[in-house]
Design a protein around this motif. Sequence first.
Motif, PDB file in Angstrom:
ATOM      1  N   PRO A  37      38.937 -27.787  24.808  1.00  0.00           N
ATOM      2  CA  PRO A  37      38.094 -26.668  24.379  1.00  0.00           C
ATOM      3  C   PRO A  37      37.300 -26.043  25.527  1.00  0.00           C
ATOM      4  O   PRO A  37      36.656 -25.023  25.336  1.00  0.00           O
ATOM      5  N   LEU A 214      42.361 -20.729  13.319  1.00  0.00           N
ATOM      6  CA  LEU A 214      41.152 -21.532  13.450  1.00  0.00           C
ATOM      7  C   LEU A 214      40.278 -21.379  12.206  1.00  0.00           C
ATOM      8  O   LEU A 214      40.312 -20.353  11.533  1.00  0.00           O
ATOM      9  N   SER A 217      34.194 -21.979  11.596  1.00  0.00           N
ATOM     10  CA  SER A 217      33.292 -22.639  12.546  1.00  0.00           C
ATOM     11  C   SER A 217      33.945 -22.788  13.913  1.00  0.00           C
ATOM     12  O   SER A 217      33.285 -22.636  14.949  1.00  0.00           O
ATOM     13  N   GLU A 218      35.253 -23.070  13.952  1.00  0.00           N
ATOM     14  CA  GLU A 218      35.959 -23.163  15.227  1.00  0.00           C
ATOM     15  C   GLU A 218      36.006 -21.802  15.908  1.00  0.00           C
ATOM     16  O   GLU A 218      35.864 -21.690  17.127  1.00  0.00           O
ATOM     17  N   ARG A 219      36.192 -20.775  15.127  1.00  0.00           N
ATOM     18  CA  ARG A 219      36.311 -19.430  15.685  1.00  0.00           C
ATOM     19  C   ARG A 219      35.018 -18.992  16.358  1.00  0.00           C
ATOM     20  O   ARG A 219      35.044 -18.272  17.356  1.00  0.00           O
ATOM     21  N   LYS A 221      33.036 -20.647  18.139  1.00  0.00           N
ATOM     22  CA  LYS A 221      32.900 -21.247  19.467  1.00  0.00           C
ATOM     23  C   LYS A 221      34.023 -20.818  20.408  1.00  0.00           C
ATOM     24  O   LYS A 221      33.929 -21.031  21.617  1.00  0.00           O
ATOM     25  N   TRP A 244      39.867 -22.744  22.883  1.00  0.00           N
ATOM     26  CA  TRP A 244      40.295 -23.206  21.572  1.00  0.00           C
ATOM     27  C   TRP A 244      40.410 -24.725  21.552  1.00  0.00           C
ATOM     28  O   TRP A 244      40.885 -25.321  22.524  1.00  0.00           O
ATOM     29  N   PRO A 245      40.038 -25.373  20.443  1.00  0.00           N
ATOM     30  CA  PRO A 245      40.151 -26.831  20.353  1.00  0.00           C
ATOM     31  C   PRO A 245      41.548 -27.303  19.965  1.00  0.00           C
ATOM     32  O   PRO A 245      41.816 -28.502  19.973  1.00  0.00           O
ATOM     33  N   HIS A 246      42.430 -26.362  19.616  1.00  0.00           N
ATOM     34  CA  HIS A 246      43.778 -26.714  19.184  1.00  0.00           C
ATOM     35  C   HIS A 246      44.809 -25.828  19.868  1.00  0.00           C
ATOM     36  O   HIS A 246      44.526 -24.708  20.281  1.00  0.00           O
TER      37      HIS A 246
END
Length: 255
Positions: A37, A214, A217-219, A221, A244-246
């Motif tokens: 990330p 995403l 909440s992921e979006r 960040k 991105w975390p993924h």
Amino acid sequence: MAASAREPASSPAAPGPSAHRAQALRAAVREVLPHDPRASTQGLEMRGGILYESTGLVGRSSVRAGPPGKPPSAYAELPAPLFGEGITLTGSRLWQLTWRDGIAIERHPTTLVERRRVTYRGEGWGLCHQRVAGRERLVMSDGTGRLTFRDPNTFTATGGINVHQDGQPVTRLNELECAPDGFVYANVYATDTILRIDPHTGAVTANIDAAGLLTASERRKAKQLNGIAAVPGTDRFLITGKLWPHMFQVTFISR
């Protein structure tokens, strides 16, 4: 993940889109992989089972290589003030662009050690390697609607083409992937759209919607969708984005 990311497997859209109208496709997720990330992704490329990724930001630019979803087995940083951008592999070399520095860096494809630098005019955004009629070339974007062709050995410009859809120019072309199907896939900067482009005519043959990957909440960040790599021997692609975390393994199917 969003509900749209949990699609059952289905066949990819049939090739041979209409010459007059671009297909409407979407990215259907087949697998979710971890992604750093902290990586501001600028380029992805796969060779065999190794994923190469370049990242940008002054003082935090890098290129890394390793199995998808795993810690990198090779890593190299770019010294400030260089800002890393797209990458591609061709033969025994890896090329890495810089954004506004006008420098392309040739690296060893395994160790990522820098070999030399060459200069170019304008900005560097996306880069991919393509074989056309038995010959090889690089395809480069600069944030406009122009794709520039370059010699894979010298990096010299050899021509180019303007990208268009329905007779209108298309701009903000970013990260590129020259896929085995003969098309060039391009992220459109600051959108969730990927374009499939005919490199012979410059025509957009498909608009691919990659929104909703995403969670909300992921979006918050994360930043823009960016990064696309064809998975060798399959109809699948790896896509991700800046911070991105993924990373997502996807197929492109009809909407």
